[in-house]
Motif scaffolding. Sequence first.
Motif, PDB file in Angstrom:
ATOM      1  N   GLY A 169      -6.027   8.922  -4.440  1.00 36.77           N
ATOM      2  CA  GLY A 169      -6.215   7.693  -3.685  1.00 36.77           C
ATOM      3  C   GLY A 169      -7.630   7.366  -3.283  1.00 36.77           C
ATOM      4  N   TYR A 170      -8.563   8.308  -3.475  1.00 30.85           N
ATOM      5  CA  TYR A 170      -9.950   8.056  -3.079  1.00 30.85           C
ATOM      6  C   TYR A 170     -10.863   9.066  -3.774  1.00 30.85           C
ATOM      7  CZ  TYR A 170      -9.337  12.218  -0.172  1.00 30.85           C
ATOM      8  OH  TYR A 170      -9.080  13.492   0.252  1.00 30.85           O
ATOM      9  N   LYS A 225      -7.757  -1.202  -2.267  1.00 29.17           N
ATOM     10  CA  LYS A 225      -8.394  -0.510  -3.388  1.00 29.17           C
ATOM     11  C   LYS A 225      -9.847  -0.967  -3.537  1.00 29.17           C
ATOM     12  CE  LYS A 225      -7.975   0.155  -8.400  1.00 29.17           C
ATOM     13  NZ  LYS A 225      -7.181  -0.182  -9.625  1.00 29.17           N
ATOM     14  N   GLY A 226     -10.729  -0.019  -3.821  1.00 24.39           N
ATOM     15  CA  GLY A 226     -12.130  -0.328  -4.040  1.00 24.39           C
ATOM     16  C   GLY A 226     -12.948  -0.464  -2.773  1.00 24.39           C
ATOM     17  N   PRO A 276       0.835  -1.201   0.000  1.00 23.43           N
ATOM     18  CA  PRO A 276       0.000   0.000   0.000  1.00 23.43           C
ATOM     19  C   PRO A 276       0.876   1.259   0.000  1.00 23.43           C
ATOM     20  CG  PRO A 276      -0.783  -1.578   1.610  1.00 23.43           C
ATOM     21  CD  PRO A 276       0.537  -2.077   1.145  1.00 23.43           C
ATOM     22  N   THR A 278     -11.893   4.054  -1.964  1.00 28.47           N
ATOM     23  CA  THR A 278     -10.475   4.104  -2.304  1.00 28.47           C
ATOM     24  C   THR A 278     -10.265   3.742  -3.777  1.00 28.47           C
ATOM     25  OG1 THR A 278     -10.178   1.813  -1.606  1.00 28.47           O
ATOM     26  CG2 THR A 278      -9.771   3.527   0.037  1.00 28.47           C
ATOM     27  N   THR A 279      -9.266   4.362  -4.387  1.00 34.14           N
ATOM     28  CA  THR A 279      -8.949   4.088  -5.789  1.00 34.14           C
ATOM     29  C   THR A 279      -7.569   3.449  -5.937  1.00 34.14           C
ATOM     30  OG1 THR A 279      -8.071   6.333  -6.055  1.00 34.14           O
ATOM     31  CG2 THR A 279     -10.382   5.973  -6.621  1.00 34.14           C
ATOM     32  N   GLN A 280      -6.962   3.143  -4.806  1.00 34.53           N
ATOM     33  CA  GLN A 280      -5.683   2.420  -4.794  1.00 34.53           C
ATOM     34  C   GLN A 280      -5.540   1.791  -3.411  1.00 34.53           C
ATOM     35  OE1 GLN A 280      -3.200   6.155  -5.045  1.00 34.53           O
ATOM     36  NE2 GLN A 280      -2.066   5.187  -3.353  1.00 34.53           N
ATOM     37  N   ASP A 281      -4.548   0.930  -3.253  1.00 39.69           N
ATOM     38  CA  ASP A 281      -4.216   0.402  -1.932  1.00 39.69           C
ATOM     39  C   ASP A 281      -3.556   1.532  -1.150  1.00 39.69           C
ATOM     40  OD1 ASP A 281      -5.159  -2.163  -2.537  1.00 39.69           O
ATOM     41  OD2 ASP A 281      -3.256  -2.733  -3.461  1.00 39.69           O
ATOM     42  N   LEU A 282      -4.204   1.979  -0.089  1.00 38.86           N
ATOM     43  CA  LEU A 282      -3.781   3.189   0.611  1.00 38.86           C
ATOM     44  C   LEU A 282      -3.147   2.901   1.960  1.00 38.86           C
ATOM     45  CD1 LEU A 282      -6.655   5.834   0.204  1.00 38.86           C
ATOM     46  CD2 LEU A 282      -4.299   6.039  -0.592  1.00 38.86           C
TER      47      LEU A 282
END
Length: 503
Positions: A45-46, A119-120, A26, A74-78
């Motif tokens: 990221g979101y 993510k997601g 992440p 979320t739009t990535q592993d944060l």
Amino acid sequence: MRHRLIVPGAAAVCLLLAIPASAAEPTPGAPGVGDSYYPDSGNGGYHVSHYDLRLKYQPKTDKLEGTATLLATTTQDLSRFNLDFLLDVNEVLVNGKKATFAKSGVHELEITPSAALPKGKDISVVVRYSGTPSQVKVNNFTAWYRTPDGAVVAQEPEAAAWWFPSNDHPTDKATFDISVSVPDGYQTVSNGILGSQTSKLGWTRYNWRSAKPQATYLTTLAVGKFDITQDTTANGLPVLNAYSKDLGDNAPAVRASVERTGEIIDWESSLFGPYPFTAVGGYVPNVKTGYALETQTRPYYSPSSFANGANTSLIVHELAHQWFGDSVSVKDWKNIWINEGFATYAQWLWSEKEGEGTTQELADYIYNGVPADNVFWTVKPGDPGADKQFDRAVYDRGALALQALRTKVGDKTFFEILQGWTAANKYGNASVQDFTTFAEKVSGKPLAQLFDTWLFATSKPAVSPNATDTAGKAGKAAKSLKAPAQPKSWKKIQEAQAAHPHH
């Protein structure tokens, strides 16, 4: 942190093969969306889908307390993410668990959740905060203004950071519930529909809802003592207008202008397509600023905009933004023309309707009235630069481009383009190039050269936007054009443009 496992022999190979190829560490979300003019605005990221703001404000001390709940995906592993915010933060929760937080840069609130976010994932973020907004300044600027009986926040391109944490860029729109508690005797004005108000223990709470996607800078709040009028448009749309009780000699002109909101919305709907929101109105607090702003569903107006009498053209401008700028918003702040060029052209259309100068007369007046060596012609409406984002040329040259398009494609196709554009991009974001492509598709004509000439050239075009001559006849056509007498409405239009926000 990734931990390395040491396994002897073939077992190691089997274990490595079992690890998904997509597994990744992440990473922090970006501290900005990379906007051409304001790269640190917004965050990566979101995406936020909804803001719930529960606020308490004391006008006498300018003390604001709040709890903001953000629903996001979320739009990535944060591992960490940022919000744009300037006030003091007391606590942050992510998915109900305490998160660590720290301030960085000018307006960044860095939040580290108790565990990484895949993510997601749908997440909730709760931020408890307090502060005195008018005392918080960035480069000696504040978007929060105190008034004799309260305060108001309405600015462009940034205002949210002074009163709620957000992903502060037009590309991340969300719905809003804004609940504000003020001492009895005070009122609040915000976006959308006032759902309810209740009083308890000396405080009155007002609950406002914006049910359609809204950019953060278009979210507004005013606290004070207002005269409020309510009505409906011919199409049944609720209209709520609010006026400070201390507008002095400007009060009659203010009301004579803003009370025409319903009429103007009905007229603009006939040109631009159905009104995209569930409420409309305007508000005029007792402030000394000299601009207006298209805050969604409820534009903000300064009293000084009406110092010379009724200024209906300004109302037309800010209401046209509800389609051009609010519903269809910029992808990047360099695309400001898709806001201001269209709103200015709406003023020209109103002038034409009112018999105070046709769009052609207004275009010719500007074209022939501004010398070729004037810096006006060096500003590119299609990408004016951050320091020229609200330059007069963005408004006037922007409207000239639309008059040139109208001349090129004809009235029927021109208005099909406008209505199709607002429908196709409703509640979304777009760029200058998107509009060029859309206009070419609807008209069936190549238009790149026309838009390059009027939006990106740094010299005065060789021919008026009303000319239909070929390029070979451009010089002769330009010489034959004579500036018409100044249209009656021109002074009002200039006043309205002067009143628009400039950063």
